[in-house]
Motif scaffolding. Structure first.
Motif, PDB file in Angstrom:
ATOM      1  N   LYS A 173     -64.358  76.065 -75.593  1.00 36.89           N
ATOM      2  CA  LYS A 173     -63.151  76.108 -76.417  1.00 36.89           C
ATOM      3  C   LYS A 173     -62.981  74.841 -77.262  1.00 36.89           C
ATOM      4  O   LYS A 173     -62.795  74.921 -78.478  1.00 36.89           O
ATOM      5  CB  LYS A 173     -61.937  76.312 -75.521  1.00 36.89           C
ATOM      6  N   GLU A 174     -63.037  73.702 -76.603  1.00 41.12           N
ATOM      7  CA  GLU A 174     -62.779  72.451 -77.315  1.00 41.12           C
ATOM      8  C   GLU A 174     -63.767  72.236 -78.452  1.00 41.12           C
ATOM      9  O   GLU A 174     -63.378  71.933 -79.582  1.00 41.12           O
ATOM     10  CB  GLU A 174     -62.871  71.268 -76.348  1.00 41.12           C
ATOM     11  N   ASP A 175     -65.036  72.405 -78.159  1.00 40.61           N
ATOM     12  CA  ASP A 175     -66.058  72.168 -79.187  1.00 40.61           C
ATOM     13  C   ASP A 175     -65.955  73.179 -80.323  1.00 40.61           C
ATOM     14  O   ASP A 175     -66.200  72.842 -81.484  1.00 40.61           O
ATOM     15  CB  ASP A 175     -67.450  72.189 -78.563  1.00 40.61           C
ATOM     16  N   LEU A 176     -65.582  74.421 -80.006  1.00 40.22           N
ATOM     17  CA  LEU A 176     -65.443  75.439 -81.058  1.00 40.22           C
ATOM     18  C   LEU A 176     -64.229  75.128 -81.942  1.00 40.22           C
ATOM     19  O   LEU A 176     -64.280  75.303 -83.163  1.00 40.22           O
ATOM     20  CB  LEU A 176     -65.320  76.837 -80.450  1.00 40.22           C
ATOM     21  N   MET A 177     -63.134  74.676 -81.316  1.00 38.80           N
ATOM     22  CA  MET A 177     -61.941  74.323 -82.090  1.00 38.80           C
ATOM     23  C   MET A 177     -62.278  73.219 -83.085  1.00 38.80           C
ATOM     24  O   MET A 177     -61.815  73.232 -84.233  1.00 38.80           O
ATOM     25  CB  MET A 177     -60.837  73.829 -81.140  1.00 38.80           C
ATOM     26  N   ALA A 178     -63.082  72.273 -82.639  1.00 35.74           N
ATOM     27  CA  ALA A 178     -63.427  71.116 -83.472  1.00 35.74           C
ATOM     28  C   ALA A 178     -64.223  71.522 -84.713  1.00 35.74           C
ATOM     29  O   ALA A 178     -64.309  70.767 -85.677  1.00 35.74           O
ATOM     30  CB  ALA A 178     -64.199  70.097 -82.651  1.00 35.74           C
ATOM     31  N   THR A 179     -64.810  72.720 -84.724  1.00 32.87           N
ATOM     32  CA  THR A 179     -65.599  73.152 -85.881  1.00 32.87           C
ATOM     33  C   THR A 179     -64.717  73.665 -87.008  1.00 32.87           C
ATOM     34  O   THR A 179     -65.204  73.895 -88.116  1.00 32.87           O
ATOM     35  CB  THR A 179     -66.556  74.291 -85.508  1.00 32.87           C
ATOM     36  N   ASN A 180     -63.430  73.913 -86.708  1.00 32.74           N
ATOM     37  CA  ASN A 180     -62.504  74.511 -87.687  1.00 32.74           C
ATOM     38  C   ASN A 180     -62.887  75.924 -88.091  1.00 32.74           C
ATOM     39  O   ASN A 180     -62.439  76.427 -89.118  1.00 32.74           O
ATOM     40  CB  ASN A 180     -62.367  73.630 -88.933  1.00 32.74           C
ATOM     41  N   LEU A 181     -63.735  76.570 -87.328  1.00 36.11           N
ATOM     42  CA  LEU A 181     -64.052  77.980 -87.602  1.00 36.11           C
ATOM     43  C   LEU A 181     -62.865  78.848 -87.192  1.00 36.11           C
ATOM     44  O   LEU A 181     -62.064  78.458 -86.337  1.00 36.11           O
ATOM     45  CB  LEU A 181     -65.260  78.413 -86.774  1.00 36.11           C
ATOM     46  N   GLU A 182     -62.784  80.024 -87.814  1.00 32.57           N
ATOM     47  CA  GLU A 182     -61.752  80.963 -87.377  1.00 32.57           C
ATOM     48  C   GLU A 182     -62.310  81.745 -86.191  1.00 32.57           C
ATOM     49  O   GLU A 182     -63.202  82.574 -86.336  1.00 32.57           O
ATOM     50  CB  GLU A 182     -61.368  81.918 -88.511  1.00 32.57           C
ATOM     51  N   VAL A 183     -61.807  81.421 -84.993  1.00 31.97           N
ATOM     52  CA  VAL A 183     -62.353  82.014 -83.765  1.00 31.97           C
ATOM     53  C   VAL A 183     -61.352  82.982 -83.152  1.00 31.97           C
ATOM     54  O   VAL A 183     -60.182  82.661 -82.960  1.00 31.97           O
ATOM     55  CB  VAL A 183     -62.701  80.911 -82.743  1.00 31.97           C
ATOM     56  N   LEU A 184     -61.826  84.206 -82.881  1.00 31.59           N
ATOM     57  CA  LEU A 184     -60.989  85.219 -82.234  1.00 31.59           C
ATOM     58  C   LEU A 184     -61.406  85.337 -80.773  1.00 31.59           C
ATOM     59  O   LEU A 184     -62.598  85.327 -80.460  1.00 31.59           O
ATOM     60  CB  LEU A 184     -61.183  86.585 -82.887  1.00 31.59           C
ATOM     61  N   GLU A 185     -60.412  85.446 -79.897  1.00 33.78           N
ATOM     62  CA  GLU A 185     -60.722  85.660 -78.484  1.00 33.78           C
ATOM     63  C   GLU A 185     -60.354  87.071 -78.096  1.00 33.78           C
ATOM     64  O   GLU A 185     -59.345  87.604 -78.547  1.00 33.78           O
ATOM     65  CB  GLU A 185     -59.917  84.685 -77.628  1.00 33.78           C
ATOM     66  N   LEU A 186     -61.132  87.676 -77.239  1.00 33.54           N
ATOM     67  CA  LEU A 186     -60.811  89.028 -76.774  1.00 33.54           C
ATOM     68  C   LEU A 186     -59.867  88.943 -75.578  1.00 33.54           C
ATOM     69  O   LEU A 186     -59.858  87.950 -74.870  1.00 33.54           O
ATOM     70  CB  LEU A 186     -62.085  89.746 -76.337  1.00 33.54           C
ATOM     71  N   PRO A 187     -59.081  90.003 -75.356  1.00 34.48           N
ATOM     72  CA  PRO A 187     -58.270  90.027 -74.130  1.00 34.48           C
ATOM     73  C   PRO A 187     -59.190  89.955 -72.910  1.00 34.48           C
ATOM     74  O   PRO A 187     -60.343  90.396 -72.957  1.00 34.48           O
ATOM     75  CB  PRO A 187     -57.555  91.379 -74.195  1.00 34.48           C
ATOM     76  N   SER A 188     -58.667  89.412 -71.827  1.00 32.84           N
ATOM     77  CA  SER A 188     -59.520  89.072 -70.693  1.00 32.84           C
ATOM     78  C   SER A 188     -60.264  90.284 -70.122  1.00 32.84           C
ATOM     79  O   SER A 188     -61.375  90.145 -69.617  1.00 32.84           O
ATOM     80  CB  SER A 188     -58.697  88.395 -69.603  1.00 32.84           C
ATOM     81  N   TRP A 189     -59.680  91.492 -70.191  1.00 36.94           N
ATOM     82  CA  TRP A 189     -60.366  92.643 -69.605  1.00 36.94           C
ATOM     83  C   TRP A 189     -61.629  93.005 -70.377  1.00 36.94           C
ATOM     84  O   TRP A 189     -62.461  93.754 -69.891  1.00 36.94           O
ATOM     85  CB  TRP A 189     -59.422  93.851 -69.467  1.00 36.94           C
ATOM     86  N   GLN A 190     -61.775  92.447 -71.562  1.00 39.76           N
ATOM     87  CA  GLN A 190     -63.006  92.699 -72.315  1.00 39.76           C
ATOM     88  C   GLN A 190     -64.039  91.598 -72.097  1.00 39.76           C
ATOM     89  O   GLN A 190     -65.049  91.555 -72.762  1.00 39.76           O
ATOM     90  CB  GLN A 190     -62.696  92.829 -73.803  1.00 39.76           C
ATOM     91  N   ASN A 191     -63.740  90.721 -71.151  1.00 44.15           N
ATOM     92  CA  ASN A 191     -64.633  89.594 -70.913  1.00 44.15           C
ATOM     93  C   ASN A 191     -65.692  89.846 -69.862  1.00 44.15           C
ATOM     94  O   ASN A 191     -66.434  88.946 -69.512  1.00 44.15           O
ATOM     95  CB  ASN A 191     -63.820  88.358 -70.516  1.00 44.15           C
ATOM     96  N   VAL A 192     -65.745  91.041 -69.301  1.00 44.23           N
ATOM     97  CA  VAL A 192     -66.775  91.332 -68.307  1.00 44.23           C
ATOM     98  C   VAL A 192     -67.733  92.394 -68.846  1.00 44.23           C
ATOM     99  O   VAL A 192     -67.319  93.307 -69.565  1.00 44.23           O
ATOM    100  CB  VAL A 192     -66.161  91.809 -66.968  1.00 44.23           C
ATOM    101  N   PRO A 193     -69.026  92.260 -68.533  1.00 46.11           N
ATOM    102  CA  PRO A 193     -69.991  93.265 -68.985  1.00 46.11           C
ATOM    103  C   PRO A 193     -69.821  94.552 -68.186  1.00 46.11           C
ATOM    104  O   PRO A 193     -69.869  94.532 -66.963  1.00 46.11           O
ATOM    105  CB  PRO A 193     -71.347  92.608 -68.687  1.00 46.11           C
ATOM    106  N   ARG A 194     -69.579  95.642 -68.884  1.00 46.97           N
ATOM    107  CA  ARG A 194     -69.280  96.897 -68.183  1.00 46.97           C
ATOM    108  C   ARG A 194     -70.459  97.849 -68.249  1.00 46.97           C
ATOM    109  O   ARG A 194     -71.068  98.062 -69.295  1.00 46.97           O
ATOM    110  CB  ARG A 194     -68.021  97.527 -68.778  1.00 46.97           C
ATOM    111  N   ALA A 195     -70.725  98.472 -67.107  1.00 50.43           N
ATOM    112  CA  ALA A 195     -71.872  99.369 -66.998  1.00 50.43           C
ATOM    113  C   ALA A 195     -71.720 100.604 -67.875  1.00 50.43           C
ATOM    114  O   ALA A 195     -72.718 101.191 -68.299  1.00 50.43           O
ATOM    115  CB  ALA A 195     -72.091  99.770 -65.540  1.00 50.43           C
ATOM    116  N   SER A 196     -70.468 101.008 -68.177  1.00 49.17           N
ATOM    117  CA  SER A 196     -70.283 102.177 -69.039  1.00 49.17           C
ATOM    118  C   SER A 196     -70.814 101.892 -70.449  1.00 49.17           C
ATOM    119  O   SER A 196     -71.391 102.765 -71.108  1.00 49.17           O
ATOM    120  CB  SER A 196     -68.810 102.579 -69.088  1.00 49.17           C
ATOM    121  N   ILE A 197     -70.615 100.658 -70.901  1.00 51.24           N
ATOM    122  CA  ILE A 197     -71.139 100.281 -72.220  1.00 51.24           C
ATOM    123  C   ILE A 197     -72.647 100.098 -72.153  1.00 51.24           C
ATOM    124  O   ILE A 197     -73.397 100.584 -73.009  1.00 51.24           O
ATOM    125  CB  ILE A 197     -70.437  98.999 -72.715  1.00 51.24           C
TER     126      ILE A 197
END
Ligand SMILES: [Zn+2]
Lengths: 239, 349
Positions: A173-197
Motif C-alpha cells: 500500500k505505502e509504496d503504491l501510494m507513493a507512485t501517485n498512480l490511481e489505484v483501485l482496491e477490490l472489496p475483501s471478498w474478492q481477495n481470495v482465489p476462488r475455485a469457481s473462477i
C-alpha cells in the motif's frame, strides 16, 4: 461434462464443481495449514451433494500458484491422484490468473498481490480486457519486494488506472501510494482465489486443448529452494 | 489377472518415491523405488524442500510403472496404503494427498501405515507365515526402536533412542571422515579392512530404561578422537575408526535386543529398517540369537531401504483387521507408533 477445481495456494481452501464450464457448487474456507486434512473430504462431500460418483468427473483443474509451497503440493498431488486414477485430463491455472480474472475490467490494469512471506510479494500484471476469463499476464509470475512492485506498476501502468487485489495488497500500500498512480482496491471478498473462477478458466483452456503432462507438471514455485540459493551464494563467494 | 486382494502402497516419507502392488500381503507384484540420492548428495544430506519438489514429479510415473510391471489397472485394487508419518512432513504430504485422491476416486479403503511398522512388515513379505507376537528391532537413519508386536497393528514400544538414531551416528561420522552421503554403506565398506578394537569407545547406558538406546556419547567420543589427532597433525586410520564405530553400535543394538527378548519371553526377533542392511549387524544378531535358541529374521537388503511394498503388505493385514483411515488423515512428522490407527477415533474432522 463435470469438472472438479481445487485451489490450495493461499490460506483459503477453495473447491468447486462445474458442469459444462458453469459453476454448480463451491466450498470456501479459511483453513490455514489444514488443507491436507480438509481437501479430500471436501471434494467427497461436494460430489455426493450433487449425487455424483467420482467416475462422473471428466476433468480436474488445479491452481498452480505461486503460493505456499506445501499448499501447492497438497493441491497438485491430489489433482494428480484424481486425474491418473480416473484417466481424465488435468488443467492447471496460475493462482494469480484466478485472482486477476475476478478483477480485470476493460479500463484498468490489474495486479493480484499475494503475500509471499520473507518480505516478498507474488505478483503479475494484466492489461485491461473485456474477457477476464481469458486474461494472461503481461509480465511473468514474479516474487518482488514492495518497492519493486511499485516501480513495475509505475512503468507499466503510466496514466492508466490499476486494480489491486489479494492478501498481499496491504504489504504494497505505502509504496503504491507513493507512485501517485490511481489505484483501485477490490472489496475483501474478492481477495481470495476462488475455485469457481479457476474452473471457468480451466474449462476454456481445456476446450482449447491445453492439457498438462500429468507426470511432469509441477507447481509454479517462482522461488527456488533456500538450500539451492545458499549453496549457489557460497559457490559464488568462493570463485 | 490376480484373484487375491491387491493393495497399492505409496511411500514418500524421505528421499525415495515408491509405489508398489502387493497381493494378499505376501506377493510383490511390483515395487518401484525412484531414489533421489543423487539430488541430495551434493548437499551432504536430504534437503526437505527439494525432496518434496521431486516427489511431485516422480509419483505419477512410479505408480504408472508399478501397474505396467504388474499388468494391472486401478480397477484391480482392493485398497490404498500410505505412510502418513513419521518423516519429512512436506514429503509425506505428496504421497498422502495422492493416495487419498486415489482412494476417493476409486471408492476404496484408505490405510495409514506408520513408517516404523511398515519396515517391520518387510519381513512378512519374505516370511509369509511370520505371525505376531514377535520382537522387532527397527534401525534406520531416523529411528532406533525395540517393539513388541502383539498383533497386526498392535505395537508396544519397549525402547528407543534417547538422542541420535543409529543410522544418524553412522551418517555424522561418515561426514567427519569425508566419506560422503549416505554414510551407512560407506562406513560398512571401510570397516571391512579395519580393526574393530582400535578405538576405546564407551558403551552407552541409559539409566531410566535399560532397553533405551543412546548413541550421542559414542558419536562424540569418535569426533573427539578425530579432533585430537587433527591437533597433533596426525591422520586417522579411517578403516579402524569405521570398524570400531560399527562394532560399538552393533554391540549396543544386539545387547538391548537380547535383553528385550529375555524380559518379554519372545522367541522370534525380526530386524528391520535401513541399517538392517548392515552385514555385521545381521550376522551378530543371527549368531547371538542362535546361541540362545531364538529365531532371528532379517529382510533382504532391497526391502531394508524405504519402499512401498512393505507399506502395501502392512496395508493388507490392517485391512483384514478393519484398520482403515478416514480421508482426513494428516501427515505428521513425529507421528507416534499406532496414532495413525486411531486417527478417526481421535475426532479429527
Ligand atoms: Zn525408513
Amino acid at each position: 461434462m463435470w469438472l472438479v477445481a481445487l485451489e490450495t495456494a493461499t490460506p483459503t481452501l477453495s473447491v468447486a464443481l462445474l458442469k459444462d464450464g458453469k459453476p454448480v457448487a463451491e466450498h470456501n474456507e479459511q483453513s490455514k495449514r489444514r488443507h491436507a486434512v480438509t481437501l479430500a473430504p471436501t471434494i467427497a462431500t461436494l460430489l455426493s451433494e450433487q449425487g455424483l460418483k467420482p467416475q462422473d468427473v471428466g476433468a480436474v483443474a488445479c491452481g498452480s500458484g505461486p503460493g505456499s509451497f506445501t499448499g501447492l503440493r497438497i493441491g497438485l498431488s491430489t489433482a494428480k491422484g484424481l486425474a491418473q486414477s480416473l484417466n481424465i485430463p488435468l488443467v492447471t491455472v496460475s493462482t494469480l490468473d484466478v485472482l486477476a480474472a475476478a478483477a480485470v475490467r476493460p479500463d484498468a490494469f490489474t495486479a493480484p498481490l499475494l503475500d509471499a512471506k520473507q518480505g516478498h510479494i507474488y505478483v503479475a500484471f494484466y492489461a485491461g480486457s473485456k474477457e477476464p476469463l481469458n486474461c494472461r499476464p503481461l509480465t511473468g509470475y514474479l516474487a518482488l519486494r514492495s518497492e519493486q512492485v511499485a516501480a513495475q506498476a509505475k512503468e507499466l501502468v503510466g496514466k492508466n488506472r490499476l486494480t489491486v487485489c489479494g492478501d498481499g495488497v496491504f504489504l504494497c500500500k505505502e509504496d503504491l501510494m507513493a507512485t501517485n498512480l490511481e489505484v483501485l482496491e477490490l472489496p475483501s471478498w474478492q481477495n481470495v482465489p476462488r475455485a469457481s473462477i479457476l474452473g471457468q478458466i480451466a474449462a476454456r483452456r481445456l476446450a482449447g486443448g491445453e492439457v498438462e503432462d500429468l507426470a511432469a507438471v509441477k507447481p509454479l514455485y517462482v522461488r527456488r529452494a533456500a538450500a539451492e540459493l545458499a549453496r549457489e551464494a557460497k559457490k559464488n563467494a568462493t570463485t | 489377472m490376480h484373484s487375491g486382494q491387491i493393495i497399492l502402497g505409496i511411500e514418500t516419507s524421505c528421499d525415495e518415491t515408491s509405489a508398489a502392488l502387493v497381493a494378499d500381503g505376501r506377493e510383490i507384484l511390483a515395487n518401484v523405488i525412484s531414489s533421489q540420492v543423487n539430488l541430495h548428495a551434493i548437499y551432504g544430506g536430504v534437503v526437505p524442500e527439494l525432496a518434496s519438489r521431486r516427489h511431485v514429479e516422480l509419483i505419477v510415473p512410479a505408480v504408472e510403472t508399478a501397474f505396467k510391471e504388474a499388468g494391472l489397472t486401478f480397477d484391480d485394487l482392493s485398497a490404498i496404503a500410505v505412510t502418513p508419518g513419521p518423516g519429512l512432513v512436506g514429503a509425506l504430504l505428496v504421497g498422502l494427498s495422492y493416495a487419498k485422491a486415489v482412494a476417493l476416486a476409486q471408492s476404496l479403503p484408505l490405510i495409514g501405515v506408520h513408517h516404523t511398522a511398515a519396515h517391520i512388515y518387510s519381513n512378512v513379505l519374505v516370511h509369509p507365515d511370520l505371525k505376531p507376537p514377535f520382537l522387532s528391532l527397527v534401525v534406520s537413519g531416523g529411528h532406533t526402536s525395540l517393539i513388541h508386536v502383539h498383533g497386526h497393528g498392535q505395537y508396544e514400544l519397549l525402547g528407543r533412542t534417547v538422542d541420535d538414531a543409529a543410522g544418524e551416528a553412522f551418517d555424522k561420522i561418515a561426514r567427519a571422515l569425508g566419506l560422503g552421503y549416505p554414510g551407512g554403506p560407506a562406513i560398512e565398506r571401510l570397516a571391512r579392512s579395519g580393526n574393530p578394537d582400535a578405538l576405546p569407545l564407551p558403551q552407552a547406558v541409559v539409566k531410566d530404561n535399560p532397553l533405551d538406546f543412546s548413541f550421542s556419547g559414542l558419536k562424540t567420543a569418535v569426533l573427539n578422537y578425530l579432533n585430537t589427532l587433527r591437533q597433533r597433525k596426525q591422520e586417522p586410520n579411517k578403516a579402524d575408526v569405521a570398524a570400531s564405530l560399527q562394532r560399538a553400535v552393533v554391540i549396543a543394538l544386539v545387547e538391548r535386543t537380547l535383553e528385550a527378548a529375555d524380559i518379554t519371553g519372545l522367541k522370534k526377533i525380526v530386524l528391520a529398517g535401513g541399517v538392517a542392511a548392515n552385514g555385521e549387524l545381521r550376522e551378530a544378531l543371527r549368531t547371538a540369537g542362535a546361541k540362545r535358541g531364538l529365531q532371528v529374521l532379517v529382510p533382504p537388503p532391497i526391502l531394508c531401504t524405504d519402499n512401498a511394498a512393505m507399506v502395501g503388505c502392512a496395508g493388507y493385514w490392517y485391512l483384514r483387521q478393519g484398520l482403515t483411515a478416514p480421508l482426513s488423515l494428516n501427515a505428521i512428522a513425529n507421528l507416534p507408533l499406532g496414532a495413525e490407527l486411531t486417527w478417526g477415533k481421535l475426532g479429527e474432522k
